[in-house]
Design an enzyme around this catalytic site. Structure first.
Site, PDB file in Angstrom:
ATOM      1  N   GLU A   1       0.931  -1.325   0.019  1.00  0.00           N
ATOM      2  CA  GLU A   1      -0.093  -0.016  -0.009  1.00  0.00           C
ATOM      3  C   GLU A   1       0.883   1.396  -0.008  1.00  0.00           C
ATOM      4  OE1 GLU A   1       0.156  -2.657   1.921  1.00  0.00           O
ATOM      5  OE2 GLU A   1      -2.023  -2.935   3.058  1.00  0.00           O
TER       6      GLU A   1
ATOM      7  N   ARG B   1      16.048 -23.584  -2.868  1.00  0.00           N
ATOM      8  CA  ARG B   1      16.800 -23.251  -1.616  1.00  0.00           C
ATOM      9  C   ARG B   1      16.711 -21.622  -1.646  1.00  0.00           C
ATOM     10  NH1 ARG B   1      21.633 -27.579  -1.971  1.00  0.00           N
ATOM     11  NH2 ARG B   1      20.610 -29.255  -1.394  1.00  0.00           N
TER      12      ARG B   1
ATOM     13  N   GLU C   1      14.070 -32.591   2.480  1.00  0.00           N
ATOM     14  CA  GLU C   1      14.757 -33.092   1.352  1.00  0.00           C
ATOM     15  C   GLU C   1      15.298 -34.865   1.307  1.00  0.00           C
ATOM     16  OE1 GLU C   1      17.132 -30.085  -0.792  1.00  0.00           O
ATOM     17  OE2 GLU C   1      18.815 -31.762  -1.333  1.00  0.00           O
TER      18      GLU C   1
END
Ligand SMILES: [Zn+2]
Length: 348
Positions: free
Chosen positions: A54, A191, A290
């Site tokens: 804004e 990543r 992972e």
């Protein structure tokens, strides 16, 4: 009128996309200022700590006098609290903008509806809930974090064509990439985008990953690993980066140092839930799991995940450690890896 509101909110969503990852852990928001059906200002959230959408939109207006006769469109409720910047709802009131259209309410407890109330109390016409679903979708990580009190969880692994994540026997201590250069680069891009990456004990011991961003530009994620007994030495790559790694352990004798910060968990209890709570408290809004299979499978069993990204190699291993098994209820993307190519196979 409604159609017009949707039109400008969808422009807000386009703008919000440009700030997505840099803004975290803030939400990425888009804002548009419209005077007599003409856009006179636009903005999106600056990188974390910077100006909100804004503020940027209002600052971009060439003739500020027009604000008094304009509508502000914004994909998320304007904030009402002092964070790193002053409240946007105060600015909207100060600029005497008469009409505000809000995509969705902010789920963050310090704002939740208060920004809207503040503007209404100041006599502003406020319309809430235009393209609401899409606005929430555009800040999936932020909404998951505040509504479910845990990070947005992405599971990621690579498997062979016959469904194995790794061979049974390894000859050297390095990641076995059922992968190619493109897949590797894509993971490094992720990543740079997500706040944290987490791996299990076996993955650290077998692959010695650093979990840093090397094949892409951008920041390194927070690196987290599980080590119940506290057996992983400081010399491992994950502990040898600029920022200390986070180790979740049951061994209370482990003391934090310059390489590693230790957090204690009860590994016989609901470990996944404890990890979620821990990461929530650390303000980590998104995490990629992972590996390895066991760690990923724990998250699947606890049904604590939001998205899976699976690389499928053309390699055939014959035998090995089986890849995690999921039911496709959540969002799942599959990437096919051929020798020199990477394709998105299937996205749900
Ligand atoms: Zn704000």
């Amino acid at each position: 009128m409604l159609e017009k509101d949707e039109y400008y909110i969808s422009r807000c969503l386009q703008l919000a996309k440009q700030g997505t990852f840099a803004a975290m852990p803030n939400p990425s928001v888009g804002a548009v200022i419209v005077y007599k059906d003409q856009i006179i200002g636009e903005g999106f959230t600056s990188a974390y700590g910077g100006a909100h959408a804004e503020v940027n939109a209002i600052a971009s207006v060439q003739h500020p006098d027009l604000l008094k006769e304009s509508t502000l469109y914004v994909s998320l409720e304007p904030c009402s609290h002092f964070g790193k910047t002053p409240p946007c709802s105060d600015l909207v009131i100060a600029k005497q903008i008469p009409r505000v259209v809000v995509g969705t309410i902010d789920p963050f407890a310090k704002v939740c509806g208060m920004g809207i109330q503040k503007m209404k109390d100041a006599g502003i016409e406020v319309i809430v809930g235009v393209l609401e679903k899409a606005c929430q979708q555009s800040n999936q990580r932020f909404f998951t974090f505040h509504q479910k009190k845990r990070p947005y969880i992405i599971l990621k692994w690579a498997e062979s064509q016959d469904g194995f994540i790794a061979p049974l026997h390894r000859t050297e201590q390095a990641p076995v990439w059922l992968s190619n250069a493109y897949a590797k680069q894509l993971v490094h891009k992720w990543r740079s985008e997500e706040m944290a990456f987490l791996v299990g004990t076996h993955t650290v011991l077998e692959d010695n990953p650093s979990l840093t961003t090397r094949s892409w530009y951008g920041k390194n994620p927070v690196r987290i690993y599980l080590d119940r007994k506290g057996q992983i030495p400081t010399s491992f790559a994950i502990n040898q980066q600029e920022e200390p790694a986070i180790c979740i352990t049951a061994n209370r004798e482990m003391k934090s140092n310059e390489h590693t910060r230790y957090y204690y968990a009860d590994f016989d209890g609901n470990l996944v839930q404890q990890i979620c709570t821990m990461l929530y408290e650390l303000q980590i809004m998104s995490v990629v799991i992972e590996g390895g299979t066991q760690t990923i499978q724990h998250f699947i069993a606890a049904n604590l995940w939001d998205e899976a990204r699976i690389f499928i190699s053309e390699a055939v291993l014959g035998e090995g450690i089986p890849a995690p098994q999921i039911k496709q209820t959540q969002q799942t993307k599959r990437y096919a890896i051929a020798n020199n190519e990477l394709h998105i196979l299937h996205a749900l």
